[in-house]
Structure formats: structure tokens, C-alpha cells
Motif scaffolding. Structure first.
Motif, PDB file in Angstrom:
ATOM      1  N   ASP A  36      23.431  19.234  39.094  1.00 64.13           N
ATOM      2  CA  ASP A  36      22.485  18.255  39.630  1.00 64.13           C
ATOM      3  C   ASP A  36      22.896  16.875  39.140  1.00 64.13           C
ATOM      4  OD1 ASP A  36      20.193  16.931  40.645  1.00 64.13           O
ATOM      5  OD2 ASP A  36      19.202  17.163  38.703  1.00 64.13           O
ATOM      6  N   TYR A  37      22.959  15.922  40.054  1.00 60.73           N
ATOM      7  CA  TYR A  37      23.396  14.580  39.703  1.00 60.73           C
ATOM      8  C   TYR A  37      22.462  13.871  38.723  1.00 60.73           C
ATOM      9  CZ  TYR A  37      26.830  14.746  43.528  1.00 60.73           C
ATOM     10  OH  TYR A  37      27.884  15.072  44.349  1.00 60.73           O
ATOM     11  N   THR A  38      21.213  14.308  38.603  1.00 61.31           N
ATOM     12  CA  THR A  38      20.293  13.655  37.666  1.00 61.31           C
ATOM     13  C   THR A  38      20.117  14.456  36.375  1.00 61.31           C
ATOM     14  OG1 THR A  38      18.335  14.666  38.700  1.00 61.31           O
ATOM     15  CG2 THR A  38      19.041  12.523  39.539  1.00 61.31           C
ATOM     16  N   VAL A  75      19.713  20.697  43.842  1.00 61.40           N
ATOM     17  CA  VAL A  75      18.615  19.728  43.726  1.00 61.40           C
ATOM     18  C   VAL A  75      17.581  20.237  42.732  1.00 61.40           C
ATOM     19  CG1 VAL A  75      16.723  18.597  44.945  1.00 61.40           C
ATOM     20  CG2 VAL A  75      18.944  18.868  46.073  1.00 61.40           C
ATOM     21  N   GLN A  76      17.188  19.373  41.801  1.00 58.67           N
ATOM     22  CA  GLN A  76      16.123  19.696  40.852  1.00 58.67           C
ATOM     23  C   GLN A  76      14.905  18.850  41.229  1.00 58.67           C
ATOM     24  OE1 GLN A  76      16.916  22.296  39.635  1.00 58.67           O
ATOM     25  NE2 GLN A  76      18.165  22.248  37.806  1.00 58.67           N
ATOM     26  N   PRO A  77      13.942  19.426  41.964  1.00 56.43           N
ATOM     27  CA  PRO A  77      12.882  18.644  42.601  1.00 56.43           C
ATOM     28  C   PRO A  77      11.892  17.973  41.663  1.00 56.43           C
ATOM     29  CG  PRO A  77      12.498  20.998  42.897  1.00 56.43           C
ATOM     30  CD  PRO A  77      13.862  20.859  42.319  1.00 56.43           C
ATOM     31  N   TRP A  78      11.885  18.357  40.376  1.00 56.88           N
ATOM     32  CA  TRP A  78      10.972  17.673  39.453  1.00 56.88           C
ATOM     33  C   TRP A  78      11.464  16.259  39.149  1.00 56.88           C
ATOM     34  CZ3 TRP A  78      13.096  22.506  38.618  1.00 56.88           C
ATOM     35  CH2 TRP A  78      14.269  22.545  37.875  1.00 56.88           C
ATOM     36  N   HIS A  79      12.684  15.954  39.537  1.00 60.25           N
ATOM     37  CA  HIS A  79      13.189  14.579  39.514  1.00 60.25           C
ATOM     38  C   HIS A  79      13.332  14.144  40.974  1.00 60.25           C
ATOM     39  CE1 HIS A  79      13.801  14.807  35.280  1.00 60.25           C
ATOM     40  NE2 HIS A  79      14.717  15.744  35.369  1.00 60.25           N
ATOM     41  N   PHE A 115      17.649   7.790  37.237  1.00 58.09           N
ATOM     42  CA  PHE A 115      16.624   8.578  36.563  1.00 58.09           C
ATOM     43  C   PHE A 115      15.245   8.087  36.996  1.00 58.09           C
ATOM     44  CE2 PHE A 115      19.219   9.995  32.566  1.00 58.09           C
ATOM     45  CZ  PHE A 115      19.983  10.814  33.382  1.00 58.09           C
ATOM     46  N   ASP A 116      14.215   8.859  36.672  1.00 60.59           N
ATOM     47  CA  ASP A 116      12.853   8.567  37.116  1.00 60.59           C
ATOM     48  C   ASP A 116      12.434   7.115  36.879  1.00 60.59           C
ATOM     49  OD1 ASP A 116      12.689  11.212  37.800  1.00 60.59           O
ATOM     50  OD2 ASP A 116      11.340  11.791  36.167  1.00 60.59           O
ATOM     51  N   ILE A 117      12.607   6.637  35.656  1.00 63.45           N
ATOM     52  CA  ILE A 117      12.170   5.287  35.307  1.00 63.45           C
ATOM     53  C   ILE A 117      12.965   4.234  36.068  1.00 63.45           C
ATOM     54  CG2 ILE A 117      11.933   3.625  33.419  1.00 63.45           C
ATOM     55  CD1 ILE A 117       9.945   5.946  33.352  1.00 63.45           C
ATOM     56  N   SER A 118      14.202   4.561  36.411  1.00 67.33           N
ATOM     57  CA  SER A 118      15.074   3.590  37.071  1.00 67.33           C
ATOM     58  C   SER A 118      14.755   3.396  38.550  1.00 67.33           C
ATOM     59  CB  SER A 118      16.539   4.024  36.924  1.00 67.33           C
ATOM     60  OG  SER A 118      16.886   4.156  35.566  1.00 67.33           O
ATOM     61  N   VAL A 119      14.038   4.343  39.138  1.00 62.94           N
ATOM     62  CA  VAL A 119      13.765   4.250  40.580  1.00 62.94           C
ATOM     63  C   VAL A 119      12.285   4.089  40.901  1.00 62.94           C
ATOM     64  CG1 VAL A 119      15.796   5.669  41.087  1.00 62.94           C
ATOM     65  CG2 VAL A 119      13.545   6.755  40.929  1.00 62.94           C
TER      66      VAL A 119
END
Length: 216
Positions: A36-38, A75-79, A115-119
Motif C-alpha cells: 500500500d502506497y500509504t 488499498v488500505q481503506p482506513w487511510h 498521509f491523512d494529515i497531509s490531505v
């Protein structure tokens, strides 16, 4: 597990197929990487394998002639941005399949930017635009990538609002394929169809031991 021809860029082979008069088909061991890319651990194992381990494989004829590597986009959907990053990978795969692995390296190197905070404070299309710029670093057209990713701002003529983008159907296919195997965590290594007890923290020597044991 098979790789559909349109996803051939997911494959990495180290030696060209050899002509043979034998009636027995040539076969190779299959090393599948569910990444997963994230995922930071996916980035770690990808970097170790591509920069340190695969060069050793190429220099070892018994391994190079017997191994096929497959990148499985997990894909890891929690991100939430995981979906968007993998869509970008599929866009590159469609436009320039030979650049897929190089693009993946660039995206893993820049993964914290997604990452989450970045988007969290940008729109989906803004994130796509930044992903398209990553693709441009490996020589893939930023505008063509963005064109495949961008979500229309208006509904369809039939009033549809969940219209997706130009790679949505490809994402459905790779997700369906991964679900057939039942992989959950990333990274996961599947060797010849069997999930392996490997680690993103393995050294080159540990990977050499793994290939020595598993490639006759």
C-alpha cells in the motif's frame, strides 16, 4: 495468481524467456508483493527489495532465470488517500506501464505527503493534481495522468453523482483479485501462491537466505 495483460506493468522479470524445444512449459517462481502506497512498512520493504535485493537477484543467474515479481496494489481503506494513490498508480500503468515501478519508487519516497494529515484540508482533485506531479518526475505526462484521475464537478446526464474516474474499473479489478487471496495487512509476501512469514525489516542477507531456500 495470474496478471491480466493490461496490468503487465505490475510484473518484474529479471531474464528474458529462453527458446525451448521441450514440451514442458517454462515456469518461474512467483514472488507477489502486496503493498500500500500509504503504508510505511510497504515503503520500507519496497526500498530494500528494489535497491538492494533485486540487484543481487539480477546478478545470480539461478534466481534471475527462475523468478517473476508481481506488485499487488493493496488499498488500505482506513487511510482514505490510499485509494487515490493507487488510482494514480493505475493511471501510470495505463499510460506508461514501463514506468510503473519507477513511479512507485517516487510515490513511496513522497508517501508522507499523502498521509491523512497531509490531505485533510484539500479536495480530492487537488490530491490528484499532486499525484500527477509525482508521475511527471518519472516522465509521465502530468496532464494525462490528471485527466484519468479527475472527478467531474457536475453529475452525469442521467443525474448520476457517483461517476468515479477513468481508472475506477481498473481499481475494482485489482481489489477483486486481492480479495480472492484474502490478504489484509501490508506488506504481505506470497511466494508460489503461499503467504510467507517475512518482514519489512529483513536485511539483504535474510532475503538471500529466503531465495536460496525457495529457489531450486
Amino acid at each position: 495468481m495470474a496478471v491480466p495483460p493490461k496490468f503487465a506493468g505490475h510484473k518484474l522479470e529479471f531474464a528474458p524467456p529462453t527458446a525451448s524445444s521441450s514440451s514442458v512449459p517454462r515456469a518461474t517462481h512467483t514472488f507477489e508483493l502486496f503493498l500500500d502506497y500509504t503504508c510505511p512498512f510497504s515503503a520500507k520493504i519496497f526500498n530494500t527489495l528494489t535497491t538492494q535485493v533485486f540487484p543481487v537477484v539480477r546478478e545470480t543467474p539461478a534466481w534471475a532465470n527462475s523468478l517473476t515479481v508481481v506488485f499487488r496494489q493493496q488499498v488500505q481503506p482506513w487511510h482514505p488517500s490510499s485509494t487515490l494513490t493507487h488510482e494514480a498508480g493505475l493511471a501510470v500503468l495505463r499510460l506508461a506501464p514501463e514506468k510503473f515501478w519507477a513511479f512507485s519508487g517516487e510515490l513511496f519516497a513522497a508517501q508522507k505527503d499523502f498521509f491523512d494529515i497531509s490531505v485533510v484540508n484539500e479536495t480530492r482533485n487537488q490530491t490528484y493534481r499532486r499525484l500527477a506531479k509525482v508521475a511527471a518526475k518519472v516522465g509521465v505526462s502530468e496532464e494525462e495522468v490528471y485527466k484519468l484521475l479527475a472527478i467531474p464537478e457536475k453529475g452525469g446526464d442521467d443525474g448520476a453523482l457517483n461517476v468515479g474516474n477513468a481508472v475506477t474499473n481498473d481499481l475494482k479489478v485489482v481489489t477483486k483479485m486481492n480479495r480472492l487471496v484474502g490478504v489484509h495487512v501490508t506488506p504481505t509476501v506470497v511466494f508460489d501462491g503461499v503467504v510467507q512469514d517475512t518482514s519489512s525489516g529483513w536485511t539483504v542477507d535474510q532475503w538471500k537466505e529466503f531465495f536460496t531456500k525457495n529457489i531450486a
